[in-house]
Design an enzyme around this catalytic site. Structure first.
Site, PDB file in Angstrom:
ATOM      1  N   GLY A   1       0.811  -1.215   0.000  1.00 32.42           N
ATOM      2  CA  GLY A   1       0.000   0.000   0.000  1.00 32.42           C
ATOM      3  C   GLY A   1       0.841   1.260   0.000  1.00 32.42           C
ATOM      4  O   GLY A   1       0.391   2.320  -0.460  1.00 32.42           O
ATOM      5  N   SER A   2       2.059   1.175   0.496  1.00 32.90           N
ATOM      6  CA  SER A   2       2.917   2.360   0.528  1.00 32.90           C
ATOM      7  C   SER A   2       3.605   2.618  -0.804  1.00 32.90           C
ATOM      8  O   SER A   2       4.126   3.711  -1.031  1.00 32.90           O
ATOM      9  CB  SER A   2       3.972   2.210   1.631  1.00 32.90           C
TER      10      SER A   2
ATOM     11  N   SER B   1       6.680   4.488   3.925  1.00 31.41           N
ATOM     12  CA  SER B   1       6.244   3.315   4.694  1.00 31.41           C
ATOM     13  C   SER B   1       5.255   3.791   5.737  1.00 31.41           C
ATOM     14  O   SER B   1       5.618   4.571   6.629  1.00 31.41           O
ATOM     15  CB  SER B   1       7.427   2.633   5.379  1.00 31.41           C
TER      16      SER B   1
ATOM     17  N   SER C   1       3.796   2.300   8.260  1.00 27.96           N
ATOM     18  CA  SER C   1       4.170   1.954   9.636  1.00 27.96           C
ATOM     19  C   SER C   1       5.541   2.521   9.988  1.00 27.96           C
ATOM     20  O   SER C   1       5.836   2.763  11.153  1.00 27.96           O
ATOM     21  CB  SER C   1       4.221   0.430   9.789  1.00 27.96           C
TER      22      SER C   1
ATOM     23  N   THR D   1       8.748  -1.256   7.865  1.00 26.17           N
ATOM     24  CA  THR D   1       8.861  -2.306   6.845  1.00 26.17           C
ATOM     25  C   THR D   1      10.331  -2.514   6.475  1.00 26.17           C
ATOM     26  O   THR D   1      11.026  -1.570   6.093  1.00 26.17           O
ATOM     27  CB  THR D   1       8.016  -1.916   5.615  1.00 26.17           C
TER      28      THR D   1
ATOM     29  N   ARG E   1      -3.098   0.401   3.585  1.00 22.95           N
ATOM     30  CA  ARG E   1      -3.808   0.549   2.313  1.00 22.95           C
ATOM     31  C   ARG E   1      -4.896   1.613   2.372  1.00 22.95           C
ATOM     32  O   ARG E   1      -5.252   2.207   1.379  1.00 22.95           O
ATOM     33  CB  ARG E   1      -4.410  -0.789   1.873  1.00 22.95           C
TER      34      ARG E   1
ATOM     35  N   GLU F   1      -6.379  -7.639  -0.744  1.00 22.46           N
ATOM     36  CA  GLU F   1      -6.241  -7.296   0.673  1.00 22.46           C
ATOM     37  C   GLU F   1      -7.580  -7.092   1.377  1.00 22.46           C
ATOM     38  O   GLU F   1      -7.763  -7.525   2.501  1.00 22.46           O
ATOM     39  CB  GLU F   1      -5.374  -6.044   0.834  1.00 22.46           C
TER      40      GLU F   1
ATOM     41  N   HIS G   1      -0.287  -9.068 -26.565  1.00 20.18           N
ATOM     42  CA  HIS G   1       0.888  -9.714 -27.150  1.00 20.18           C
ATOM     43  C   HIS G   1       1.313 -10.980 -26.419  1.00 20.18           C
ATOM     44  O   HIS G   1       2.297 -11.593 -26.800  1.00 20.18           O
ATOM     45  CB  HIS G   1       2.046  -8.715 -27.201  1.00 20.18           C
TER      46      HIS G   1
ATOM     47  N   LYS H   1       5.766 -11.044   7.842  1.00 17.00           N
ATOM     48  CA  LYS H   1       6.599 -10.004   8.460  1.00 17.00           C
ATOM     49  C   LYS H   1       7.202 -10.497   9.780  1.00 17.00           C
ATOM     50  O   LYS H   1       8.370 -10.273  10.071  1.00 17.00           O
ATOM     51  CB  LYS H   1       5.780  -8.736   8.716  1.00 17.00           C
TER      52      LYS H   1
HETATM   53  C1  F6R Z   1      -1.619  -3.209   4.472  1.00 14.62           C
HETATM   54  C2  F6R Z   1      -0.955  -2.942   3.222  1.00 14.62           C
HETATM   55  C3  F6R Z   1       0.397  -3.548   2.990  1.00 14.62           C
HETATM   56  C4  F6R Z   1       1.495  -2.633   3.544  1.00 14.62           C
HETATM   57  C5  F6R Z   1       2.897  -3.225   3.293  1.00 14.62           C
HETATM   58  C6  F6R Z   1       4.019  -2.300   3.722  1.00 14.62           C
HETATM   59  O1  F6R Z   1      -2.807  -2.486   4.590  1.00 14.62           O
HETATM   60  O2  F6R Z   1      -1.500  -2.278   2.401  1.00 14.62           O
HETATM   61  O3  F6R Z   1       0.542  -3.752   1.618  1.00 14.62           O
HETATM   62  O4  F6R Z   1       1.416  -1.371   2.944  1.00 14.62           O
HETATM   63  O5  F6R Z   1       3.008  -4.448   3.971  1.00 14.62           O
HETATM   64  O6  F6R Z   1       3.827  -1.835   5.009  1.00 14.62           O
HETATM   65  P1  F6R Z   1       4.013  -0.278   5.302  1.00 14.62           P
HETATM   66  O7  F6R Z   1       2.997   0.399   4.418  1.00 14.62           O
HETATM   67  O8  F6R Z   1       3.722  -0.095   6.732  1.00 14.62           O
HETATM   68  O9  F6R Z   1       5.414   0.046   4.926  1.00 14.62           O
END
Ligand code: F6R
Length: 378
Positions: A67-68, A109, A111, A114, A161, A246, A262, A356
């Site tokens: 999502g980031s 990111s 959070s 990541t 997300r 998701e 193609h 993770k």
């Molecule tokens: C969860 C989501 C995931 C996170 C990914 C990276 O809602 O969309 O795809 O975005 O795991 O985590 P962040 O965004 O915290 O770096």
């Protein structure tokens, strides 16, 4: 009454308030832009063994996962024909060789924890790239504050997300601030205004018959959605695929035209026993040229007897970003309604968390933090 029209049941199923969060997207987009407007980009940031100098970038790399990273894709599609330097969205641990002191590296990111993003971020620091971060906090936020690196802080407490407007909107503003592309601020405002208008029609109170998002969810129910986009809708196709994964917890895939004409198109010649499990969602733009219009027509005709359903979503609005968000918004809410129609929890992310957690045992994020900290001036 179809389940999706039982507002009380929907509200009960939406334990985490995701519908409301989506309906607040227009404000989130404006807020994300404002946060970047308030950012002061330093001339220089001192570190051990040499400074980072902020100036005119010769390339741009947006680093992030899931999502980031999605906002980076939207930025590429928004600007590809006006961006004077190469721009890349990078979803991996290690940065490409060309990244150096003249590269603007935006680490995104939600959070801030990541590991792939932290490793790439520490590499960018080591190469003295012009680093900017967008995060709600975590290790990334701490490192930026300690090193006095430019940081766009976004509100926490969401699933990454859901935070897309906060994570995306700073990017066009940064492109303007770094003197790369003009006229993007206005597009962000216009996209927010259009979503605001659309929100009432996509809300849970609006019945299936008049609600494009609910209708799309029911069209896709029971199939594996394959999302096709072209031009600046490529990033939207990719993002919607992720949201069906998701939020709706279904396998989903995306591809782009003309490329799929193609190769992938031959896959649809396979046995109907398999192909019937899929539905095809075509993202359309009223401004698409005659070649693309023809390609979509021909492709749809070839797929017509092969897939469970063919659905189209048409872009609205004037500017490019309005068009992108007009489709995105319907699709995002559709992914949520699809989750409710399937009786699954759109909020949970068990498998992502499990991966993770297990990976964390290798300690890569900690190593990246330590590497970055060694660059702190004493
Ligand atoms: C969860 C989501 C995931 C996170 C990914 C990276 O809602 O969309 O795809 O975005 O795991 O985590 P962040 O965004 O915290 O770096």
């Amino acid at each position: 009454m179809p389940y999706l029209d039982d507002v009380e049941a929907l509200r009960k199923a939406d334990r985490w308030g995701m519908l409301e969060a989506y309906l607040r997207w227009p404000d989130a987009l404006l807020s994300g832009a404002r946060r970047a407007e308030e950012l002061e980009i330093p001339g220089e940031v001192r570190m051990r063994g040499g400074s980072i100098r902020y100036g005119q970038p010769s390339s741009v790399v947006i680093v992030g996962m899931g999502g980031s990273a999605a906002g980076g894709d939207l930025l590429v599609d928004l600007t590809w024909d006006r961006m004077p330097v190469p721009i890349l969205v990078w979803r991996d641990y290690h940065l490409p060789a060309f990244v150096g002191p003249d590269t603007l590296v935006v680490a995104v990111s939600y959070s801030g924890n990541t590991e792939e993003t932290l490793v790439a971020f520490s590499e960018a620091l080591a190469r003295r790239s012009m680093v900017v971060a967008i995060t709600s906090g975590g290790v990334l936020g701490q490192l930026c504050r300690k090193l006095k690196l430019p940081l766009v802080e976004v509100p926490g407490g969401l699933k990454p997300r859901m935070a897309l407007p906060y994570l995306f909107a700073p990017l066009p503003i940064l492109m303007e601030e770094f003197g790369l592309v003009r006229g993007l601020r206005e597009q962000v405002q216009a996209a927010a205004a259009l979503m605001e208008q659309m929100a009432t029609g996509l809300a849970p109170e609006v019945p299936v018959e008049q609600n494009q998002a609910k209708k799309l969810a029911l069209d896709l129910l029971g199939s594996v959605p394959v999302v096709y986009g072209h031009g600046f809708l490529r990033s939207v196709a990719r993002r919607l695929k992720s949201q069906f994964n998701e939020n709706s917890k279904v396998p989903s895939f995306f591809n782009q035209l003309p490329a799929m004409n193609h190769d992938e198109i031959l896959g649809w010649e396979g046995e109907e026993e398999y192909t019937r499990r899929f539905s095809a969602l075509f993202l359309r733009d009223p401004g698409e040229g005659p070649a693309l219009r023809e390609r979509v027509r021909i492709t749809k005709a070839l797929l017509a007897d092969k897939v469970a359903k063919i659905v189209e979503l048409w872009a609205m609005g004037v500017s490019r970003l309005e068009r992108m968000f007009s489709i995105l918004y319907v699709g995002e809410l559709a992914s949520l309604y699809l989750a409710f129609a399937r009786g699954v929890d759109p909020y949970s992310m068990r498998s992502i968390d499990a991966v993770k957690r297990e990976l964390a045992e290798l300690g890569l994020a900690e190593e990246a933090r330590a590497r970055a900290e060694r660059l702190f001036p004493s």
